[in-house]
Structure formats: structure tokens, C-alpha cells
Write a protein that holds these residues in place. Structure first.
Motif, PDB file in Angstrom:
ATOM      1  N   TYR A 164     -25.887  67.943 -74.787  1.00  0.00           N
ATOM      2  CA  TYR A 164     -26.891  67.037 -74.228  1.00  0.00           C
ATOM      3  C   TYR A 164     -27.965  67.799 -73.452  1.00  0.00           C
ATOM      4  CZ  TYR A 164     -29.069  63.433 -71.402  1.00  0.00           C
ATOM      5  OH  TYR A 164     -29.994  62.635 -70.794  1.00  0.00           O
ATOM      6  N   ARG A 165     -27.538  68.726 -72.619  1.00  0.00           N
ATOM      7  CA  ARG A 165     -28.473  69.463 -71.760  1.00  0.00           C
ATOM      8  C   ARG A 165     -29.525  70.202 -72.578  1.00  0.00           C
ATOM      9  NH1 ARG A 165     -26.668  74.702 -68.247  1.00  0.00           N
ATOM     10  NH2 ARG A 165     -28.723  75.262 -67.496  1.00  0.00           N
ATOM     11  N   TRP A 166     -29.093  71.037 -73.504  1.00  0.00           N
ATOM     12  CA  TRP A 166     -30.040  71.865 -74.247  1.00  0.00           C
ATOM     13  C   TRP A 166     -30.852  71.057 -75.250  1.00  0.00           C
ATOM     14  CZ3 TRP A 166     -31.602  76.084 -72.184  1.00  0.00           C
ATOM     15  CH2 TRP A 166     -30.756  76.753 -71.300  1.00  0.00           C
ATOM     16  N   THR A 167     -30.260  69.999 -75.776  1.00  0.00           N
ATOM     17  CA  THR A 167     -31.019  69.131 -76.679  1.00  0.00           C
ATOM     18  C   THR A 167     -32.097  68.386 -75.902  1.00  0.00           C
ATOM     19  OG1 THR A 167     -29.094  68.913 -78.125  1.00  0.00           O
ATOM     20  CG2 THR A 167     -30.841  67.260 -78.353  1.00  0.00           C
ATOM     21  N   THR A 168     -31.768  67.938 -74.708  1.00  0.00           N
ATOM     22  CA  THR A 168     -32.765  67.275 -73.868  1.00  0.00           C
ATOM     23  C   THR A 168     -33.890  68.229 -73.509  1.00  0.00           C
ATOM     24  OG1 THR A 168     -31.121  65.751 -72.986  1.00  0.00           O
ATOM     25  CG2 THR A 168     -33.125  66.050 -71.686  1.00  0.00           C
ATOM     26  N   TYR A 169     -33.558  69.450 -73.137  1.00  0.00           N
ATOM     27  CA  TYR A 169     -34.599  70.438 -72.818  1.00  0.00           C
ATOM     28  C   TYR A 169     -35.519  70.651 -74.019  1.00  0.00           C
ATOM     29  CZ  TYR A 169     -31.840  71.884 -68.691  1.00  0.00           C
ATOM     30  OH  TYR A 169     -31.148  71.933 -67.509  1.00  0.00           O
ATOM     31  N   LEU A 195     -43.443  65.871 -85.524  1.00  0.00           N
ATOM     32  CA  LEU A 195     -42.940  64.534 -85.204  1.00  0.00           C
ATOM     33  C   LEU A 195     -41.564  64.315 -85.840  1.00  0.00           C
ATOM     34  CD1 LEU A 195     -46.206  62.433 -85.597  1.00  0.00           C
ATOM     35  CD2 LEU A 195     -45.062  63.119 -83.469  1.00  0.00           C
ATOM     36  N   GLU A 196     -41.387  64.818 -87.036  1.00  0.00           N
ATOM     37  CA  GLU A 196     -40.082  64.709 -87.696  1.00  0.00           C
ATOM     38  C   GLU A 196     -39.040  65.549 -86.961  1.00  0.00           C
ATOM     39  OE1 GLU A 196     -37.333  63.335 -90.543  1.00  0.00           O
ATOM     40  OE2 GLU A 196     -39.251  62.596 -89.824  1.00  0.00           O
ATOM     41  N   LEU A 197     -39.444  66.712 -86.487  1.00  0.00           N
ATOM     42  CA  LEU A 197     -38.535  67.547 -85.703  1.00  0.00           C
ATOM     43  C   LEU A 197     -38.149  66.825 -84.408  1.00  0.00           C
ATOM     44  CD1 LEU A 197     -37.081  70.246 -85.495  1.00  0.00           C
ATOM     45  CD2 LEU A 197     -39.166  71.209 -84.511  1.00  0.00           C
ATOM     46  N   ARG A 198     -39.112  66.176 -83.794  1.00  0.00           N
ATOM     47  CA  ARG A 198     -38.821  65.402 -82.585  1.00  0.00           C
ATOM     48  C   ARG A 198     -37.838  64.270 -82.881  1.00  0.00           C
ATOM     49  NH1 ARG A 198     -43.329  62.061 -79.390  1.00  0.00           N
ATOM     50  NH2 ARG A 198     -43.262  60.978 -81.368  1.00  0.00           N
ATOM     51  N   ARG A 199     -38.012  63.622 -84.015  1.00  0.00           N
ATOM     52  CA  ARG A 199     -37.085  62.560 -84.412  1.00  0.00           C
ATOM     53  C   ARG A 199     -35.661  63.112 -84.534  1.00  0.00           C
ATOM     54  NH1 ARG A 199     -34.213  61.151 -88.467  1.00  0.00           N
ATOM     55  NH2 ARG A 199     -35.100  62.683 -89.878  1.00  0.00           N
ATOM     56  N   LEU A 200     -35.530  64.263 -85.169  1.00  0.00           N
ATOM     57  CA  LEU A 200     -34.207  64.878 -85.297  1.00  0.00           C
ATOM     58  C   LEU A 200     -33.615  65.205 -83.923  1.00  0.00           C
ATOM     59  CD1 LEU A 200     -34.489  67.292 -88.350  1.00  0.00           C
ATOM     60  CD2 LEU A 200     -33.129  65.199 -88.179  1.00  0.00           C
ATOM     61  N   LEU A 201     -34.429  65.740 -83.042  1.00  0.00           N
ATOM     62  CA  LEU A 201     -33.934  66.058 -81.701  1.00  0.00           C
ATOM     63  C   LEU A 201     -33.486  64.801 -80.964  1.00  0.00           C
ATOM     64  CD1 LEU A 201     -36.423  68.822 -80.554  1.00  0.00           C
ATOM     65  CD2 LEU A 201     -33.935  69.046 -80.688  1.00  0.00           C
ATOM     66  N   HIS A 202     -34.248  63.747 -81.091  1.00  0.00           N
ATOM     67  CA  HIS A 202     -33.891  62.503 -80.405  1.00  0.00           C
ATOM     68  C   HIS A 202     -32.592  61.906 -80.958  1.00  0.00           C
ATOM     69  CE1 HIS A 202     -38.164  61.578 -78.671  1.00  0.00           C
ATOM     70  NE2 HIS A 202     -37.677  62.721 -78.261  1.00  0.00           N
ATOM     71  N   ASN A 203     -32.265  62.244 -82.198  1.00  0.00           N
ATOM     72  CA  ASN A 203     -31.045  61.749 -82.833  1.00  0.00           C
ATOM     73  C   ASN A 203     -30.023  62.863 -83.048  1.00  0.00           C
ATOM     74  OD1 ASN A 203     -31.983  59.007 -83.235  1.00  0.00           O
ATOM     75  ND2 ASN A 203     -33.365  59.875 -84.756  1.00  0.00           N
ATOM     76  N   ALA A 204     -30.138  63.940 -82.307  1.00  0.00           N
ATOM     77  CA  ALA A 204     -29.337  65.144 -82.561  1.00  0.00           C
ATOM     78  C   ALA A 204     -27.841  64.916 -82.427  1.00  0.00           C
ATOM     79  CB  ALA A 204     -29.778  66.274 -81.634  1.00  0.00           C
ATOM     80  N   GLU A 205     -27.435  63.994 -81.598  1.00  0.00           N
ATOM     81  CA  GLU A 205     -25.999  63.763 -81.442  1.00  0.00           C
ATOM     82  C   GLU A 205     -25.387  63.254 -82.754  1.00  0.00           C
ATOM     83  OE1 GLU A 205     -22.854  61.820 -78.282  1.00  0.00           O
ATOM     84  OE2 GLU A 205     -24.955  61.211 -78.190  1.00  0.00           O
ATOM     85  N   ASN A 206     -26.159  62.496 -83.510  1.00  0.00           N
ATOM     86  CA  ASN A 206     -25.666  61.924 -84.766  1.00  0.00           C
ATOM     87  C   ASN A 206     -26.227  62.615 -86.000  1.00  0.00           C
ATOM     88  OD1 ASN A 206     -24.191  59.872 -83.379  1.00  0.00           O
ATOM     89  ND2 ASN A 206     -26.140  58.857 -83.017  1.00  0.00           N
ATOM     90  N   SER A 207     -27.350  63.279 -85.876  1.00  0.00           N
ATOM     91  CA  SER A 207     -28.001  63.948 -87.003  1.00  0.00           C
ATOM     92  C   SER A 207     -27.553  65.402 -87.048  1.00  0.00           C
ATOM     93  CB  SER A 207     -29.517  63.850 -86.840  1.00  0.00           C
ATOM     94  OG  SER A 207     -30.162  64.500 -87.900  1.00  0.00           O
ATOM     95  N   ARG A 208     -26.488  65.682 -87.799  1.00  0.00           N
ATOM     96  CA  ARG A 208     -25.870  67.013 -87.789  1.00  0.00           C
ATOM     97  C   ARG A 208     -25.886  67.686 -89.161  1.00  0.00           C
ATOM     98  NH1 ARG A 208     -26.555  68.463 -83.194  1.00  0.00           N
ATOM     99  NH2 ARG A 208     -25.004  70.093 -83.408  1.00  0.00           N
ATOM    100  N   ASP A 209     -26.805  67.301 -90.028  1.00  0.00           N
ATOM    101  CA  ASP A 209     -26.908  67.894 -91.359  1.00  0.00           C
ATOM    102  C   ASP A 209     -27.769  69.163 -91.269  1.00  0.00           C
ATOM    103  OD1 ASP A 209     -27.447  68.617 -93.973  1.00  0.00           O
ATOM    104  OD2 ASP A 209     -28.076  66.618 -94.600  1.00  0.00           O
TER     105      ASP A 209
END
Length: 141
Positions: A80-85, A3-17
């Protein structure tokens, strides 16, 4: 951890640490390792599939558990494409794990899903070795 990994993916554009990604990814892999012997045959690929999906989205940090040097690498530029996938695949994984958890014992062993590459091919998004799926036929079930 998934679930935490999913959260990071959903915020991947801004979560770049990269360190945060590596930490969460490692916890997710450990959880999958712990569950591996309990999972039905059709879900045993999940660690490999999740590694592939997030590797496409964030880059080498997805394999930091295999090569610690990857911890020092920056994340790949946001795509966007690969993060969405990856996000959609992880959502499907979570759905299947819940289905397995909640299934009667007689049905639990039959819960399965396609691996990441198979899922991409089935949905005609991408097949390894091909640059475009626009001219290919749909993969049969």
C-alpha cells in the motif's frame, strides 16, 4: 499511456497481471521518449522518475524495457505504501504535464518538478540509504 498507468496503480491491489503492467509501462515510456525533446529541462527526468516510482510499487517489470528478462518475473507483493507513493507521484506528473501543455510559451519552459527520490525526501517519506525519516530534519526547498 500515463493515464492508463495511473489506472493500473489505482487498482494495483487487484491488477496483478505482469504482462498488462509491462505493456502499459512500455507504452508510457515510449510516450515520454517521444516527448523528451519537447519537455522543459525541469521535466526531462520524468521517464527515470516514473520508472523508479512504479518499480517500487510493482517490481522488476518496471525495467522490462531495459532487461526483457524482467517480463517473466512476477510482480512484487502489493504494498500500500509504495503503491500510494507511486500513484501520488504520477498524479503530480500528470498535473505538471498539463501545466506545461497549457502554459503560455513564455512560461512553459519554466515548468518543473522534483524527481521521484527528491519528492520522497522533500515530503520526508524516504531518503535512499535511510531506514526511517523520523529522526531527520526537513529538507530545505
Amino acid at each position: 499511456p500515463l493515464l492508463e498507468l495511473r489506472r493500473l496503480l489505482h487498482n494495483a491491489e487487484n491488477s496483478r497481471d505482469a504482462q498488462e503492467w509491462a505493456s502499459v509501462t512500455e507504452l508510457a515510456y515510449e510516450a515520454l521518449d517521444d516527448a523528451r525533446y519537447l519537455l522543459p529541462h525541469g521535466l526531462k527526468h520524468l521517464k527515470r522518475s516514473i520508472r523508479a516510482s512504479i518499480g517500487e510499487a510493482i517490481g522488476g517489470v518496471a525495467v522490462a524495457d531495459l532487461d526483457p528478462r524482467m517480463l517473466t518475473y512476477e510482480l512484487t507483493p502489493y504494498d500500500y505504501r509504495w503503491t500510494t507513493y507511486a500513484s501520488e507521484y504520477l498524479d503530480a506528473v500528470l498535473d505538471r504535464l498539463r501545466e506545461w501543455r497549457d502554459a503560455p510559451r513564455s512560461r512553459a519552459s519554466a515548468v518543473s518538478m522534483r524527481d521521484y527520490d527528491g519528492s520522497l525526501a522533500f515530503t520526508e517519506r524516504y531518503r535512499p540509504g535511510e531506514t526511517s525519516l523520523s529522526s531527520t530534519k526537513r529538507v530545505p526547498k
